[in-house]
Enzyme design. Structure first.
Site, mmCIF file in Angstrom:
data_model
loop_
_atom_site.group_PDB
_atom_site.id
_atom_site.type_symbol
_atom_site.label_atom_id
_atom_site.label_comp_id
_atom_site.label_asym_id
_atom_site.label_seq_id
_atom_site.Cartn_x
_atom_site.Cartn_y
_atom_site.Cartn_z
ATOM 1 N N GLN A 93 0.848 -1.188 0.000
ATOM 2 C CA GLN A 93 0.000 0.000 0.000
ATOM 3 C C GLN A 93 0.886 1.242 0.000
ATOM 4 O O GLN A 93 1.755 1.385 0.866
ATOM 5 C CB GLN A 93 -0.926 0.025 1.227
ATOM 6 N N HIS A 99 -8.519 1.898 -0.989
ATOM 7 C CA HIS A 99 -8.885 1.944 -2.413
ATOM 8 C C HIS A 99 -8.840 0.549 -2.995
ATOM 9 O O HIS A 99 -8.021 -0.283 -2.591
ATOM 10 C CB HIS A 99 -7.971 2.881 -3.207
HETATM 11 P P1 AMP Z 1 -1.420 1.235 -3.713
HETATM 12 O O1 AMP Z 1 -0.058 0.647 -3.935
HETATM 13 O O2 AMP Z 1 -2.496 0.172 -3.630
HETATM 14 O O3 AMP Z 1 -1.463 2.189 -2.549
HETATM 15 O O4 AMP Z 1 -1.740 2.042 -5.038
HETATM 16 C C1 AMP Z 1 -1.867 3.437 -5.108
HETATM 17 C C2 AMP Z 1 -2.235 3.783 -6.515
HETATM 18 O O5 AMP Z 1 -2.620 5.132 -6.571
HETATM 19 C C3 AMP Z 1 -1.097 3.615 -7.548
HETATM 20 O O6 AMP Z 1 -1.494 2.689 -8.553
HETATM 21 C C4 AMP Z 1 -0.889 5.012 -8.089
HETATM 22 O O7 AMP Z 1 -0.590 5.024 -9.462
HETATM 23 C C5 AMP Z 1 -2.238 5.663 -7.801
HETATM 24 N N1 AMP Z 1 -2.209 7.118 -7.680
HETATM 25 C C6 AMP Z 1 -1.404 7.848 -6.892
HETATM 26 N N2 AMP Z 1 -1.681 9.159 -7.017
HETATM 27 C C7 AMP Z 1 -2.715 9.252 -7.901
HETATM 28 C C8 AMP Z 1 -3.454 10.336 -8.444
HETATM 29 N N3 AMP Z 1 -3.200 11.600 -8.112
HETATM 30 N N4 AMP Z 1 -4.448 10.062 -9.328
HETATM 31 C C9 AMP Z 1 -4.699 8.773 -9.669
HETATM 32 N N5 AMP Z 1 -4.037 7.714 -9.183
HETATM 33 C C10 AMP Z 1 -3.061 7.940 -8.314
#
Ligand code: AMP
Length: 136
Positions: A93, A99
């Site tokens: 994460q 999410h």
């Molecule tokens: P996780 O590793 O499950 O926390 O994934 C976080 C996700 O959020 C990643 O796939 C990022 O590419 C995505 N992310 C981070 N910042 C943004 C943003 N501003 N808009 C859209 N996606 C984002």
């Protein structure tokens, strides 16, 4: 509680490619997609992990997730997809706000999974199953 980039998106302070929004949830395209159509489905409640989320937000997410999966598949032509939901740094994460990733899967793109499963010991499994059940 978190005040992450997703809280800023929810408040409208940071732009996103929003595909859905209701009172309790929002969904938008991931800014670094693993495959075209990679979408994030996010509760507006600023819980860090799924276990911290209220029943109301959880229900709202559960209701909207299948709809978003259907729309992502129709829009991209994908017939397979993964749902990924990471909790904690050790579990990959990065953004500390609950999410769900909806990730279309094709032969060349999508989520790679490197599971290393082992057989469930019957006695240990029975004991652990009872322990978890007692805690619910
Ligand atoms: P996780 O590793 O499950 O926390 O994934 C976080 C996700 O959020 C990643 O796939 C990022 O590419 C995505 N992310 C981070 N910042 C943004 C943003 N501003 N808009 C859209 N996606 C984002």
């Amino acid at each position: 509680m978190s005040d992450s980039i997703f809280s800023r998106i929810i408040r409208g302070e940071v732009p996103c490619h929003r595909v859905y929004e209701d009172e309790l949830t929002i969904a938008f395209l991931d800014v670094n997609p693993v495959a075209p159509g990679h979408t994030l489905v996010v509760p507006k409640e600023p819980a860090v992990t799924l276990a911290e989320l209220s029943d109301g937000s959880a229900a709202a997410l559960g209701k909207v997730l299948p709809r978003i999966c259907r729309a992502v598949c129709k829009a991209t032509g994908a017939t397979a997809y993964n749902i990924l939901q990471n909790n904690g740094v050790a579990a990959h994460q990065v953004v500390e706000h609950v999410h769900f990733h909806v990730i279309p899967k094709t032969d060349s793109q999508g989520l790679g999974i490197n599971w290393r499963p082992g057989p469930l010991n019957p006695e240990a499994g029975a004991e652990l199953g009872r322990k978890i059940a007692r805690l619910l």
